[in-house]
Design an enzyme around this catalytic site. Structure first.
Site, PDB file in Angstrom:
ATOM      1  N   ARG A 129       0.844  -1.195   0.000  1.00 18.95           N
ATOM      2  CA  ARG A 129       0.000   0.000   0.000  1.00 18.95           C
ATOM      3  C   ARG A 129       0.882   1.249   0.000  1.00 18.95           C
ATOM      4  O   ARG A 129       1.032   1.925   1.007  1.00 18.95           O
ATOM      5  CB  ARG A 129      -0.943  -0.033   1.203  1.00 18.95           C
ATOM      6  CG  ARG A 129      -1.998  -1.142   1.127  1.00 18.95           C
ATOM      7  CD  ARG A 129      -2.862  -0.985  -0.114  1.00 18.95           C
ATOM      8  NE  ARG A 129      -3.847  -2.040  -0.218  1.00 18.95           N
ATOM      9  CZ  ARG A 129      -5.041  -2.020   0.388  1.00 18.95           C
ATOM     10  NH1 ARG A 129      -5.363  -1.034   1.175  1.00 18.95           N
ATOM     11  NH2 ARG A 129      -5.893  -3.005   0.206  1.00 18.95           N
ATOM     12  N   GLN A 134      -0.390   2.242  -6.365  1.00 18.96           N
ATOM     13  CA  GLN A 134      -1.839   2.407  -6.350  1.00 18.96           C
ATOM     14  C   GLN A 134      -2.513   1.902  -7.626  1.00 18.96           C
ATOM     15  O   GLN A 134      -3.608   1.360  -7.583  1.00 18.96           O
ATOM     16  CB  GLN A 134      -2.198   3.875  -6.115  1.00 18.96           C
ATOM     17  CG  GLN A 134      -2.013   4.322  -4.676  1.00 18.96           C
ATOM     18  CD  GLN A 134      -2.415   5.773  -4.470  1.00 18.96           C
ATOM     19  OE1 GLN A 134      -2.590   6.523  -5.442  1.00 18.96           O
ATOM     20  NE2 GLN A 134      -2.567   6.167  -3.225  1.00 18.96           N
ATOM     21  N   ASP A 137      -3.327  -1.744  -7.370  1.00 16.13           N
ATOM     22  CA  ASP A 137      -4.037  -2.158  -6.158  1.00 16.13           C
ATOM     23  C   ASP A 137      -5.407  -2.748  -6.472  1.00 16.13           C
ATOM     24  O   ASP A 137      -6.437  -2.069  -6.385  1.00 16.13           O
ATOM     25  CB  ASP A 137      -4.160  -0.964  -5.210  1.00 16.13           C
ATOM     26  CG  ASP A 137      -4.675  -1.358  -3.834  1.00 16.13           C
ATOM     27  OD1 ASP A 137      -4.997  -2.541  -3.640  1.00 16.13           O
ATOM     28  OD2 ASP A 137      -4.760  -0.473  -2.963  1.00 16.13           O
ATOM     29  N   SER A 140      -8.186  -2.804  -3.641  1.00 21.25           N
ATOM     30  CA  SER A 140      -9.011  -1.607  -3.520  1.00 21.25           C
ATOM     31  C   SER A 140     -10.034  -1.515  -4.647  1.00 21.25           C
ATOM     32  O   SER A 140     -11.201  -1.200  -4.412  1.00 21.25           O
ATOM     33  CB  SER A 140      -8.132  -0.354  -3.514  1.00 21.25           C
ATOM     34  OG  SER A 140      -7.373  -0.278  -2.325  1.00 21.25           O
ATOM     35  N   TYR A 235      -3.375   1.179   8.566  1.00 22.27           N
ATOM     36  CA  TYR A 235      -4.351   0.108   8.516  1.00 22.27           C
ATOM     37  C   TYR A 235      -4.546  -0.511   9.895  1.00 22.27           C
ATOM     38  O   TYR A 235      -3.664  -0.460  10.755  1.00 22.27           O
ATOM     39  CB  TYR A 235      -3.926  -0.969   7.509  1.00 22.27           C
ATOM     40  CG  TYR A 235      -3.924  -0.440   6.109  1.00 22.27           C
ATOM     41  CD1 TYR A 235      -5.075  -0.434   5.354  1.00 22.27           C
ATOM     42  CD2 TYR A 235      -2.771   0.108   5.554  1.00 22.27           C
ATOM     43  CE1 TYR A 235      -5.093   0.086   4.071  1.00 22.27           C
ATOM     44  CE2 TYR A 235      -2.770   0.643   4.284  1.00 22.27           C
ATOM     45  CZ  TYR A 235      -3.943   0.620   3.541  1.00 22.27           C
ATOM     46  OH  TYR A 235      -3.963   1.147   2.288  1.00 22.27           O
TER      47      TYR A 235
END
Length: 399
Positions: A129, A134, A137, A140, A235
């Protein structure tokens, strides 16, 4: 230039595909040869003709296709291929780059089989992360869809409407929705439930997410704690039994009064925490709905079952570990773009493969390489170049 294969998914009920015409077109433009197994995109409403138009070659013989492939793009970990009577890992040739979700701690035998085949395995569920990753990812991208769909399913199952309605016949109060976890799926669920007019309350072990919850119109359920419940990346950490008990006691009143409860709590490599107990369900109103997004690892509700809808104590409990698969067109589009970025990460402009373990993305995501398992806990011995700790599942410890 490498040959890339997009096979048909063998997992029961899977509707997604790892490449769409848009990403195939991009890979072909980069100089790659793209093979697509016939029918691979059918359940996502993508025809063989669309892939052909994008520049792919359609393969009808999966065994022959695997023999040609230098890179294989998949959604799920290798499965038993009914069509050829073999385990998919056994079809991969030595040195193949496999890009897919893997969930290595739940699929140890598969990891060992991939290592034995000397396959380079890039696990989409272990992408770090970090900002630079990104675009890869997939946790997500797929969780966004799961959070949206969870609310839509709850609204369909609930014998009430979500919004406030004032009519000549009287006023209808808005539905009350409690969301357990404010990670990717949870935040999308908040936004969707608010758009439908519900009153939304949210529980999360991380006080830091309160601002995000409130920015979407949700009310944050405060849980006092003397310790930090989030890691350096922001997280949720695994909670102690004492903290989970405290959380259950605090949110109990909110849950039993709710019309809808959506749970999203996952812990990488471990069973999902039990947040909704049977006695809570017993106290809920008849016709209330629970949508549990963690059933693949045991569920957040004691009574939920994976890929089943059950009615217990008058409450409808929906367990579905593949909600993104219920919207396969968009789920495939988003996942395919994540995977395309992985392909570009591993190849230079001439198509040469680069496996650089000094790179944080590669080190964190590659599970097997050169016959070795790069996760020390699964390898059974210290790794001379251990990978970083696994990235959290989309919902952290209680997203």
């Amino acid at each position: 230039m490498p040959t890339i294969l997009v096979p048909t998914e063998c997992a029961p009920g899977e509707t997604r595909v790892a490449a769409v015409p848009e990403t195939v077109r991009r890979m072909v433009k980069l100089g790659h040869t793209v093979l697509v197994e016939s029918g691979a995109g059918a359940k996502a409403s993508i025809s063989d003709a669309q892939y052909t138009e994008a520049g792919a070659t359609i393969e009808k013989d999966p065994v022959a296709a695997y023999k040609k492939a230098d890179v294989v793009l998949k959604i799920n970990p290798p499965q038993h291929h009914e069509g050829v009577g073999k385990f998919e890992a056994d079809l991969l040739k030595e040195g193949t780059l496999l890009v897919s979700f893997l969930w290595p701690f739940q699929n140890e035998e598969t990891v060992k089989a991939l290592a034995a085949r000397k396959v380079i395995t890039f696990a989409m569920d272990r992408v770090p992360r970090i900002t630079r990753a990104q675009a890869m990812d997939a946790l997500s991208s797929q969780s966004n869809l799961a959070g949206y769909k969870a609310v839509i399913i709850a609204a369909e199952k609930l014998p009430k409407i979500f919004p406030l309605m004032m009519t000549a016949a009287g006023t209808i109060k808005p539905a009350k929705v409690v969301i357990m976890g404010a990670g990717v799926a949870g935040l999308q669920a908040i936004a969707t439930a608010k758009r439908l007019g519900a009153v939304v309350e949210v529980s999360d072990v991380r006080p830091a997410v309160k601002e995000q919850v409130e920015s979407l119109g949700g009310k944050f359920i405060e849980i006092e704690t003397d310790e930090s419940m989030q890691d350096a990346g922001g997280y949720a950490k695994e909670a102690t039994p004492e903290f989970l008990k405290k959380q259950q006691e605090l949110v109990r009143k909110h849950i039993v009064e709710a019309d809808v409860v959506i749970t999203t709590a996952l812990i990488p490599g471990k069973p999902a925490p039990k947040l909704v107990t049977e006695d809570m369900v017993q106290e809920m109103h008849d016709g209330s709905v629970i949508v549990d997004l963690a059933t693949a690892t045991g569920g957040n509700c004691e009574l939920s079952k994976d890929n089943e809808t059950v009615v217990a104590h008058g409450v409808i409990i929906v367990g579905d570990s593949n909600l993104p698969g219920s919207v396969p067109q968009h789920a495939s589009e988003m996942y395919a773009k994540n995977v395309l970025n992985v392909v570009e990460h591993f190849h230079d402009k001439e198509g040469n493969r680069k496996v650089d373990f000094e790179d944080e993305i590669t080190a964190g995501s590659v599970v097997t390489c050169d016959g070795q398992i790069r996760i020390p806990e699964l390898a059974g011995s210290p790794d001379p170049t251990p990978a970083p700790a696994p990235a959290p599942a989309p919902e952290g410890g209680n997203a």
